[in-house]
Design an enzyme around this catalytic site. Structure first.
Site, mmCIF file in Angstrom:
data_model
loop_
_atom_site.group_PDB
_atom_site.id
_atom_site.type_symbol
_atom_site.label_atom_id
_atom_site.label_comp_id
_atom_site.label_asym_id
_atom_site.label_seq_id
_atom_site.Cartn_x
_atom_site.Cartn_y
_atom_site.Cartn_z
ATOM 1 N N CYS A 93 0.848 -1.207 0.000
ATOM 2 C CA CYS A 93 0.000 0.000 0.000
ATOM 3 C C CYS A 93 0.874 1.244 0.000
ATOM 4 C CB CYS A 93 -0.932 0.012 1.208
ATOM 5 S SG CYS A 93 -1.895 1.544 1.247
ATOM 6 N N TYR A 246 -14.112 19.152 21.816
ATOM 7 C CA TYR A 246 -13.862 17.919 21.058
ATOM 8 C C TYR A 246 -12.342 17.680 21.048
ATOM 9 C CZ TYR A 246 -18.494 19.333 19.336
ATOM 10 O OH TYR A 246 -19.791 19.742 19.219
ATOM 11 N N CYS A 342 -13.272 18.170 9.812
ATOM 12 C CA CYS A 342 -12.880 17.082 8.918
ATOM 13 C C CYS A 342 -14.077 16.685 8.044
ATOM 14 C CB CYS A 342 -12.350 15.891 9.712
ATOM 15 S SG CYS A 342 -13.467 15.316 10.970
HETATM 16 N N1 SAH Z 1 -8.946 17.663 18.610
HETATM 17 C C1 SAH Z 1 -8.479 16.303 18.625
HETATM 18 C C2 SAH Z 1 -9.536 15.265 18.239
HETATM 19 C C3 SAH Z 1 -10.515 15.625 17.182
HETATM 20 S S1 SAH Z 1 -11.499 14.250 16.660
HETATM 21 C C4 SAH Z 1 -7.244 16.160 17.761
HETATM 22 O O1 SAH Z 1 -6.857 17.096 17.072
HETATM 23 O O2 SAH Z 1 -6.623 15.112 17.768
HETATM 24 C C5 SAH Z 1 -13.065 14.636 17.387
HETATM 25 C C6 SAH Z 1 -13.166 14.276 18.861
HETATM 26 O O3 SAH Z 1 -14.478 14.643 19.302
HETATM 27 C C7 SAH Z 1 -13.034 12.782 19.162
HETATM 28 O O4 SAH Z 1 -12.053 12.613 20.141
HETATM 29 C C8 SAH Z 1 -14.428 12.367 19.701
HETATM 30 O O5 SAH Z 1 -14.362 11.396 20.722
HETATM 31 C C9 SAH Z 1 -14.933 13.691 20.256
HETATM 32 N N2 SAH Z 1 -16.406 13.832 20.345
HETATM 33 C C10 SAH Z 1 -17.353 13.353 19.495
HETATM 34 N N3 SAH Z 1 -18.577 13.753 19.867
HETATM 35 C C11 SAH Z 1 -18.412 14.503 20.990
HETATM 36 C C12 SAH Z 1 -19.324 15.189 21.842
HETATM 37 N N4 SAH Z 1 -20.626 15.189 21.606
HETATM 38 N N5 SAH Z 1 -18.821 15.867 22.901
HETATM 39 C C13 SAH Z 1 -17.489 15.878 23.145
HETATM 40 N N6 SAH Z 1 -16.580 15.244 22.358
HETATM 41 C C14 SAH Z 1 -17.028 14.560 21.309
#
Ligand code: SAH
Length: 389
Positions: A93, A246, A342
């Site tokens: 890959c 998040y 995203c």
């Molecule tokens: N900011 C981080 C992760 C982003 S991914 C980085 O840059 O790595 C999005 C994240 O949102 C995930 O960890 C997921 O678990 C979280 N998430 C999803 N729905 C949510 C909600 N309703 N409340 C709080 N977090 C949430």
């Protein structure tokens, strides 16, 4: 810019790299146009001009998952065909590193010589279900997780010895047991067969522990660039109180923490939340507060308490944020909101609501995180347009 067209024999069946038959620069144009046309559909009067190419356009992924099958008396390993449970045999890959591809090939050879059969979900026979490989690009540390369909693993010592011999950077080997009939790769139970059961890697000079189940950015070099953009857009003075909503394992909030007074992070996944606390401790970061809560509930509460928040950074999953989150966020009147997305569809939907509530788009930039796929990340700076009170 790389102008040649890559060749992949299984791309049509595999479906992960929808744009692989195009030149890289062309794929960037397609992605940027896609975001801009969604903005137009949502009557958002802003067109993004900038798209940041990935630092590496092949071998950029630090994580690989393959399934195993027994086909025509041969063991094959590969990805699942789009929307099906069929495994497409993988040769090499292009999106994964050489060592990840090598581990897959060698694992098949080891299985053959130790007579370990792929697990058959329907018949509940055989043993080996999936192979998950995680690689720290800065540390070179590799984790190999072998997912088995039953707990008993005959010959596991010999298996480990041979896996370790594939590459000197293999630091840990884990057996994950998944006996359920499900498309979820990892089961609950794990046994560490070799090493510490985790590896580490660096993102923006911060050290992160990586376990079999913890989320870590898949294209870390591009994630660093995206985080830099968040910092640039937020343009902190040093005394701000900010929200990192998040927050996952705490990466963005921790990265911004030395530029502000206080970071309030909220994440609903328990494992990620606890990993974030450990990561902050390991990096001696003290001004980030972590909350394990639903982002909407949490920000609702903050707005009821009339907290003073200067900047909100939000990085929701593909499904985007919620109307309630946005309305509570607006009530807090942060001077700036940096939206990391995203999912361009949900981004456009959410931006429409921010724009109806006195925020304007000041800057925006796209990042190609998953080269040759249809995915695209976007960072948007919203500033408030409230009349001086
Ligand atoms: N900011 C981080 C992760 C982003 S991914 C980085 O840059 O790595 C999005 C994240 O949102 C995930 O960890 C997921 O678990 C979280 N998430 C999803 N729905 C949510 C909600 N309703 N409340 C709080 N977090 C949430």
């Amino acid at each position: 810019m790389n102008s040649k067209i890559l060749k992949c024999n299984i791309s049509k069946k595999c479906g992960s790299c929808q744009l692989i038959d195009k030149e890289y620069s062309e794929t960037l144009k397609i992605k940027l146009n896609h975001v801009n046309s969604l903005f137009k559909q949502h009557k958002i009067n802003y067109q993004i001009k900038e798209i940041n190419p990935s630092p590496n356009i092949t071998k950029y992924r630090n994580k690989m998952i393959v399934g195993f099958r027994f086909v025509n008396n041969e063991i094959i390993a590969g990805f699942y065909e789009e929307n099906s449970h069929k495994v497409i045999a993988l040769d090499n890959c292009l999106m994964h590193s050489d060592v990840q591809n090598k581990i897959v090939k060698e694992t098949i050879n080891i299985m053959k010589s130790l007579k370990l059969r792929p697990y058959d979900e329907d018949k509940k026979t055989g043993l080996i279900r999936y192979l998950l490989i995680k690689e720290g690009f800065k540390t070179n540390e590799i984790m190999v997780v072998i997912v088995t369909g039953q707990e008993v693993f005959p010959g596991s010592n010999e298996f480990c010895k041979r896996i370790r011999a594939i590459d000197k950077n293999i630091k840990t080997i884990i057996q994950n047991i998944n006996t359920r009939k499900t498309s979820v790769v990892l089961g609950e139970k794990e046994k560490i067969l070799y090493g510490p059961g985790q590896i580490s890697d660096y993102l923006c000079n911060l050290k992160f522990n990586i376990t079999s189940k913890s989320f870590f950015q898949v294209n870390p070099l591009q994630a660093e660039k995206l985080y830099q953009k968040v910092k640039e857009y937020a343009d902190f003075k040093g005394n701000e109180v900010i929200i990192d909503a998040y927050s996952g394992v705490g990466t963005i909030g921790m990265f911004l923490s030395d530029k502000v007074n206080k970071v309030i992070s909220v994440e609903n996944n328990k494992q990620a939340h606890f990993a974030a606390i450990t990561n902050a401790k390991n990096n001696k970061i003290k001004n980030v507060l972590f909350y394990n809560d639903d982002a909407t509930d949490f920000i609702n509460q903050l707005s009821r308490q009339r907290e003073k928040i200067d900047v909100v950074v939000m990085d929701p999953p593909r499904t985007g944020s919620t109307e309630q989150f946005i309305m509570s966020c607006v009530k807090l009147k942060p001077k700036k909101i940096v939206y990391v997305s995203c999912g361009p569809d949900t981004l456009a939907r959410d931006l429409e609501l921010f724009l109806k509530n006195n925020y304007i788009i000041t800057k925006a930039s796209c990042f190609d995180m998953f080269c040759f796929s249809e995915h695209i990340e976007t960072v948007v700076l919203l500033t408030n347009n409230f009349k001086k009170q």
